[in-house]
Design an enzyme around this catalytic site. Structure first.
Site, short mmCIF file in Angstrom:
data_model
loop_
_atom_site.label_atom_id
_atom_site.label_comp_id
_atom_site.label_asym_id
_atom_site.label_seq_id
_atom_site.Cartn_x
_atom_site.Cartn_y
_atom_site.Cartn_z
CG ASN A 192 54.92 87.50 18.58
OD1 ASN A 192 55.08 88.82 18.49
ND2 ASN A 192 56.29 86.90 19.09
CE LYS B 149 52.33 99.46 12.07
NZ LYS B 149 51.34 98.29 11.71
N GLY C 19 60.06 92.49 15.35
CA GLY C 19 59.38 91.87 14.12
C GLY C 19 60.44 90.95 13.39
CB SER C 20 60.12 89.67 10.00
OG SER C 20 60.09 90.84 9.19
CB VAL D 185 60.22 94.23 8.56
CG1 VAL D 185 59.62 95.49 9.22
CG2 VAL D 185 59.00 93.75 7.72
N GLY D 186 62.98 94.83 9.67
CA GLY D 186 64.11 95.22 10.56
C GLY D 186 65.08 96.02 9.89
CD GLU E 17 65.53 92.89 21.08
OE1 GLU E 17 66.12 91.86 20.86
OE2 GLU E 17 66.51 93.67 21.76
CB CYS F 32 61.44 86.35 18.95
SG CYS F 32 61.04 87.08 20.70
CD GLU G 107 61.53 84.05 14.11
OE1 GLU G 107 61.46 85.03 13.28
OE2 GLU G 107 61.81 84.04 15.05
CD GLU H 227 63.07 96.00 23.23
OE1 GLU H 227 62.08 96.70 23.39
OE2 GLU H 227 63.01 95.05 22.29
P1 NDP Z 1 56.66 92.15 10.33
O1 NDP Z 1 58.37 92.32 10.54
O2 NDP Z 1 56.08 92.27 9.04
O3 NDP Z 1 55.82 93.10 11.47
C1 NDP Z 1 56.16 93.63 12.56
C2 NDP Z 1 55.85 95.06 12.64
O4 NDP Z 1 56.42 95.72 11.66
C3 NDP Z 1 54.19 95.04 12.53
O5 NDP Z 1 53.72 96.17 13.34
C4 NDP Z 1 54.26 95.39 10.85
O6 NDP Z 1 53.09 96.30 10.74
C5 NDP Z 1 55.48 96.45 11.07
N1 NDP Z 1 55.81 96.72 9.62
C6 NDP Z 1 55.92 95.88 8.53
N2 NDP Z 1 56.59 96.62 7.54
C7 NDP Z 1 57.10 97.69 7.97
C8 NDP Z 1 57.82 98.69 7.45
N3 NDP Z 1 58.13 98.66 6.11
N4 NDP Z 1 57.79 99.95 8.25
C9 NDP Z 1 57.48 99.78 9.31
N5 NDP Z 1 56.76 99.00 10.08
C10 NDP Z 1 56.55 98.01 9.43
O7 NDP Z 1 56.25 90.59 10.99
P2 NDP Z 1 55.18 89.81 10.28
O8 NDP Z 1 54.19 90.03 11.14
O9 NDP Z 1 54.92 90.06 9.04
O10 NDP Z 1 55.59 88.34 10.81
C11 NDP Z 1 56.57 87.67 9.83
C12 NDP Z 1 57.72 86.88 10.34
O11 NDP Z 1 58.47 87.76 11.27
C13 NDP Z 1 57.15 85.81 11.47
O12 NDP Z 1 56.86 84.62 10.57
C14 NDP Z 1 58.44 85.58 12.35
O13 NDP Z 1 59.21 85.06 11.85
C15 NDP Z 1 58.87 87.15 12.36
N6 NDP Z 1 58.35 87.72 13.63
C16 NDP Z 1 59.13 87.97 14.68
C17 NDP Z 1 58.82 88.59 15.94
C18 NDP Z 1 59.65 88.65 16.87
O14 NDP Z 1 59.19 88.65 18.04
N7 NDP Z 1 60.99 88.75 16.95
C19 NDP Z 1 57.46 89.02 16.06
C20 NDP Z 1 56.61 88.77 14.96
C21 NDP Z 1 57.16 88.23 13.58
P3 NDP Z 1 51.82 95.30 9.85
O15 NDP Z 1 51.80 93.77 10.57
O16 NDP Z 1 50.59 95.92 10.37
O17 NDP Z 1 52.01 95.49 8.62
#
Ligand code: NDP
Length: 484
Positions: A151, A174, A227-228, A231-232, A249, A283, A382, A461
């Site tokens: 994003n 990555k 990210g999400s 995953v976090g 975050e 976010c 979210e 951060e």
């Molecule tokens: P993810 O958490 O899946 O992705 C964020 C990053 O983590 C990407 O680079 C992704 O890689 C990577 N990732 C995914 N799985 C793993 C893993 N097992 N180990 C290490 N790295 C990993 O978010 P999404 O893009 O799927 O978005 C889904 C939801 O997450 C959104 O709808 C939103 O609610 C939330 N989100 C929140 C954000 C924020 O700013 N806080 C930003 C983005 C998403 P790749 O995408 O290449 O698979």
């Protein structure tokens, strides 16, 4: 038009990998932005090994030499903001002004941390024992894994990469597979600088393959993730298994309280920007609007009028105010939330529909839910969508309670002309960032950023707070003996 496969940067060499992915413009699916190599686990191992060697070399560089590297990166990004912002908007879908603004801001992260290279000053103390002096200094943590989302493909990565390099670390990045073009562009700039070979690596590939291998690697000394939440949590578990330092975050469910004493037009514009900027994919988005009953009707009337008037379109067209959603999957999830909100009894006052425009893309109209309660799932989860919910309240105290009733805690805001309410809110809102008469989104780079609850984990951060994560403290006791 055939596309050359864009490569990963492995141990200082541009390399293809196992297979590739296509990256399409979400504003126009016929537009292929590029084709991107997917890194292999052998490449990951090789680049991590080289990163450790390069990191030791980089840590030994003088501070002015490091400063010059970061300054050059930042200056180049700022001077190329138009070109790189266009690329960013093309692959991510935010309107061009936002794409250019993001690249420029990312450049500022580098110039800010360029200056921080020169400001790394430790502390000293006398020991409790006679004749002994102590100094406390910060040293690099080593090799940092940066995992960034789509994003803010350039800004989020930059606010991790810049401090990581500033404090003497190597970086293995990555990026999200959804936005590889911006990642390659930034990597090309960094790779051209006066840095040791292999100090900076780019490993494109999916999160659950190469990303997972990266976070499970014992060769990684620290992991910074945005990210999400699910995953976090997985990343935190992998990090803890190796006792790796981690900073995350994640999502949020930010609330904006609109008081009865608010300037109505300001309140509407703050809510509008916070809810629909970046197609709601932030976010820090204002996804809950907690509105005092005395201003409710006038506020929602203007909010809905503004949402209906918003020009949704191709990110690169000049009059576009809101671009497409990033992907088909994200759009479908958004539409599922629209259906969920209705089934929970919320009234969809406008928008929330897939749009068919001249270009085939992932377009959706900005949506406003009315008559919602804070217990509804649309107000607890979210959505990352151009959707916002209005929650009507009868008092300031009730508004504050609703704002704080969430599992998250990244940002919150209040729109009010009352100094007493503004002061009380900024002390009592349970979020890492609080705004007064401003959108919940939009933060500066020289001060800490992060949240509470499920929104964040680990040190803050940005600003000088970043030193806590990207360095480790060393305490040195020194007895110099007698001068005679
Ligand atoms: P993810 O958490 O899946 O992705 C964020 C990053 O983590 C990407 O680079 C992704 O890689 C990577 N990732 C995914 N799985 C793993 C893993 N097992 N180990 C290490 N790295 C990993 O978010 P999404 O893009 O799927 O978005 C889904 C939801 O997450 C959104 O709808 C939103 O609610 C939330 N989100 C929140 C954000 C924020 O700013 N806080 C930003 C983005 C998403 P790749 O995408 O290449 O698979």
């Amino acid at each position: 038009m055939s596309h050359v496969t864009q490569k990963n940067l492995i141990a200082g060499e541009w390399q293809t990998g196992s297979g590739e992915i296509e990256n399409h413009n979400p504003s126009d699916l016929t537009d292929l932005v590029g084709v991107y190599a997917q890194a292999t686990s052998d490449q990951l191992s090789a680049t991590l090994e080289q990163a450790h060697r390069a990191q030791r070399e980089w840590a030994a560089y003088g501070i002015e030499r490091k400063q010059a590297v970061l300054m050059n990166i930042g200056n180049e990004m700022m001077s190329r903001a138009e070109e790189l912002g266009t690329l960013l908007s093309r692959e991510e879908g935010k309107p061009l002004a936002e794409g250019k603004g993001e690249v420029f801001r990312a450049g500022q992260f580098f110039t800010y941390y360029a200056a921080e290279c020169l400001r790394q000053i430790g502390e000293n103390a006398d020991s409790v024992r006679d004749g002994i002096e102590i100094d406390v200094r910060r040293e690099p943590v080593g090799v940092v894994a940066v995992i960034s989302p789509w994003n803010f493909p350039t800004a989020t990565a930059s606010w991790k990469i810049a401090p990581a390099l500033c404090y003497g670390n190597a970086v293995v990045w990555k990026p999200a597979n959804m936005t590889p073009a911006s990642a390659v562009a930034l990597t090309e700039i960094i790779e051209r600088q006066d840095i040791p070979k292999g100090l900076f690596s780019l490993i494109m590939g999916s999160g659950n393959t190469i990303g997972q291998q990266l976070v499970e690697s014992k060769s990684v000394n620290a992991i910074s993730f945005t990210g999400s939440v699910p995953v976090g949590k997985g990343i935190a578990a992998a990090a803890i298994a190796n006792l790796t330092k981690v900073q995350m975050e994640m999502g949020s469910k930010n609330a904006l309280a609109v008081m009865d004493d608010a300037d109505l037009d300001l309140a509407v514009s703050v809510a509008h920007g916070g809810a629909f900027g970046g197609t709601g994919q932030k976010c820090t988005a204002s996804s809950r609007l907690v509105v005092h009953e005395k201003i409710h009707d006038a506020f929602v009337e203007k909010l809905i009028a503004g949402a209906k008037a918003m020009k949704v379109g191709h990110a690169l067209e000049a009059d576009t105010q809101m671009g497409p959603v990033v992907s088909e999957q994200q759009l479908n999830e958004n539409l599922d939330y629209v259906a969920l909100g209705k089934s929970e009894g919320a009234e969809l006052a406008c928008g929330g529909e897939r749009l068919s425009l001249d270009h085939d893309g992932y377009y959706m109209s900005p949506g406003v839910f009315l008559n919602t309660s804070n217990s509804m799932r649309i107000n607890r989860e979210e959505m990352f969508a151009p959707l916002t919910s209005v929650i009507k309240v009868g008092s300031y105290d009730e508004a504050l309670a609703v704002v704080n009733d969430t599992d998250f805690g990244l940002t919150s805001g209040i729109v009010t002309t009352s100094l007493a309410r503004a002061s009380h809110f900024r002390r009592n809102a349970q979020t890492g960032v609080v705004t007064v008469n401003l959108p919940t989104a939009g933060t500066d780079y020289h001060v800490p950023f992060g949240g509470r609850g499920d929104s964040s984990y680990g040190p803050r951060e940005q600003g000088s707070a970043a030193a806590e994560f990207y360095t480790t403290v060393k305490t040195v006791y020194m007895s110099s003996g007698s001068p005679e």
